[in-house]
Design a protein around this motif. Sequence first.
Motif, PDB file in Angstrom:
ATOM      1  N   THR A 195      44.966  45.075  34.443  1.00 16.08           N
ATOM      2  CA  THR A 195      44.303  44.106  33.564  1.00 16.08           C
ATOM      3  C   THR A 195      44.767  44.189  32.118  1.00 16.08           C
ATOM      4  OG1 THR A 195      42.468  45.654  33.159  1.00 16.08           O
ATOM      5  CG2 THR A 195      42.219  44.112  34.979  1.00 16.08           C
ATOM      6  N   ASP A 214      41.892  44.250  43.854  1.00 18.94           N
ATOM      7  CA  ASP A 214      40.795  43.877  44.749  1.00 18.94           C
ATOM      8  C   ASP A 214      40.668  44.829  45.931  1.00 18.94           C
ATOM      9  OD1 ASP A 214      39.871  41.377  43.483  1.00 18.94           O
ATOM     10  OD2 ASP A 214      41.873  40.665  43.972  1.00 18.94           O
ATOM     11  N   ARG A 218      39.009  37.140  36.451  1.00 22.03           N
ATOM     12  CA  ARG A 218      38.867  38.477  37.024  1.00 22.03           C
ATOM     13  C   ARG A 218      39.075  38.468  38.537  1.00 22.03           C
ATOM     14  NH1 ARG A 218      38.985  43.146  33.967  1.00 22.03           N
ATOM     15  NH2 ARG A 218      37.745  42.917  32.070  1.00 22.03           N
ATOM     16  N   PHE A 219      38.813  37.352  39.180  1.00 21.08           N
ATOM     17  CA  PHE A 219      38.871  37.283  40.632  1.00 21.08           C
ATOM     18  C   PHE A 219      40.191  36.711  41.140  1.00 21.08           C
ATOM     19  CE2 PHE A 219      34.489  37.326  39.339  1.00 21.08           C
ATOM     20  CZ  PHE A 219      33.887  38.186  40.239  1.00 21.08           C
ATOM     21  N   ARG A 260      44.428  37.466  36.160  1.00 17.11           N
ATOM     22  CA  ARG A 260      43.630  38.427  35.393  1.00 17.11           C
ATOM     23  C   ARG A 260      44.512  39.368  34.578  1.00 17.11           C
ATOM     24  NH1 ARG A 260      41.745  40.053  40.617  1.00 17.11           N
ATOM     25  NH2 ARG A 260      43.060  41.651  41.544  1.00 17.11           N
ATOM     26  N   GLY A 301      32.557  39.510  32.929  1.00 15.85           N
ATOM     27  CA  GLY A 301      33.383  39.274  34.112  1.00 15.85           C
ATOM     28  C   GLY A 301      33.856  40.559  34.754  1.00 15.85           C
ATOM     29  N   GLY A 302      34.234  41.529  33.922  1.00 11.15           N
ATOM     30  CA  GLY A 302      34.705  42.805  34.453  1.00 11.15           C
ATOM     31  C   GLY A 302      33.622  43.552  35.205  1.00 11.15           C
ATOM     32  N   TRP A 358      32.951  41.691  38.565  1.00 10.91           N
ATOM     33  CA  TRP A 358      34.067  41.882  39.492  1.00 10.91           C
ATOM     34  C   TRP A 358      34.092  43.294  40.068  1.00 10.91           C
ATOM     35  CZ3 TRP A 358      39.229  44.125  38.027  1.00 10.91           C
ATOM     36  CH2 TRP A 358      40.137  44.079  39.104  1.00 10.91           C
ATOM     37  N   THR A 359      34.123  44.300  39.213  1.00 13.49           N
ATOM     38  CA  THR A 359      34.265  45.672  39.694  1.00 13.49           C
ATOM     39  C   THR A 359      33.055  46.119  40.509  1.00 13.49           C
ATOM     40  OG1 THR A 359      33.417  46.501  37.564  1.00 13.49           O
ATOM     41  CG2 THR A 359      35.792  46.400  37.830  1.00 13.49           C
ATOM     42  N   VAL A 367      32.703  43.984  43.917  1.00 10.37           N
ATOM     43  CA  VAL A 367      33.654  44.271  44.991  1.00 10.37           C
ATOM     44  C   VAL A 367      33.423  45.680  45.554  1.00 10.37           C
ATOM     45  CG1 VAL A 367      36.087  44.461  45.617  1.00 10.37           C
ATOM     46  CG2 VAL A 367      35.349  42.667  44.042  1.00 10.37           C
ATOM     47  N   SER A 400      42.274  37.583  48.334  1.00 13.15           N
ATOM     48  CA  SER A 400      42.548  37.737  46.907  1.00 13.15           C
ATOM     49  C   SER A 400      43.769  36.939  46.465  1.00 13.15           C
ATOM     50  CB  SER A 400      42.732  39.221  46.560  1.00 13.15           C
ATOM     51  OG  SER A 400      43.898  39.740  47.162  1.00 13.15           O
TER      52      SER A 400
END
Length: 222
Positions: free
Chosen positions: A39, A50, A134-135, A140, A164-165, A168-169, A172, A201
């Motif tokens: 990132t 992902d 992010r996805f 990203r 967003g981070g 996302w993290t 997932v 992804s």
Amino acid sequence: MLQFLADPAAHLAVNPLDASSLLAAFGALGIAVVLFAETGLLVGFFLPGDSLLFTAGLLCVPGATKGPQLELYQVLPAALVGALAGAQVGYLIGKRGGRALLRRTERKSLLQGVERAEELLGKYGHGKAIVLARFIPVVRTVLNPLCGVLEVPVRSFTFWQVTGGAVWTVGVVLAGYGLGSSIPSIDRYLLPIIGLVVVVSVLPIVLELFRARKAHRHGGDK
């Protein structure tokens, strides 16, 4: 003592493109490093963000797989730190390096990622684009420096990239943890599941390439 690293001997055979290999070699520390590179640094666009997060979530379930055992209380902070710090560094690189830094590369995937990132910013505005990026692999990676190039206000960028981070993290990782907790003997399905995560992804990139090719074809017919 926190066990962030697995057996040092495993480092010799680590495959940077294989989430399971990375986690076996470096444990939770590897998650932070990989997400930071993916990132924050343009050279990290190929890394498996992902699948790494999803696999890490699976490996946090006691006895769910034969792979290394990770701890959720280590994995989540490591993922957050890597993803959030990486995005902020990427923004600063873009702000100081300028658009030439993004255009200097000859890699087609990165250049297409830049175009897609610009489209997201134009279509959805800063906030939604930063969260959505992010996805999407590659996007990203390039969106953060691109926001620096376009001089998105640092406070606005920081707020949305943290939002967003985190989604996302944490999302997932917990998806992997939840699946590992609900399906007995998930180890036998591990490779197909990781393969599915990889396919899902990269699907946005495939669809975008198809859309771009179709638009180019129609443009050439005029």
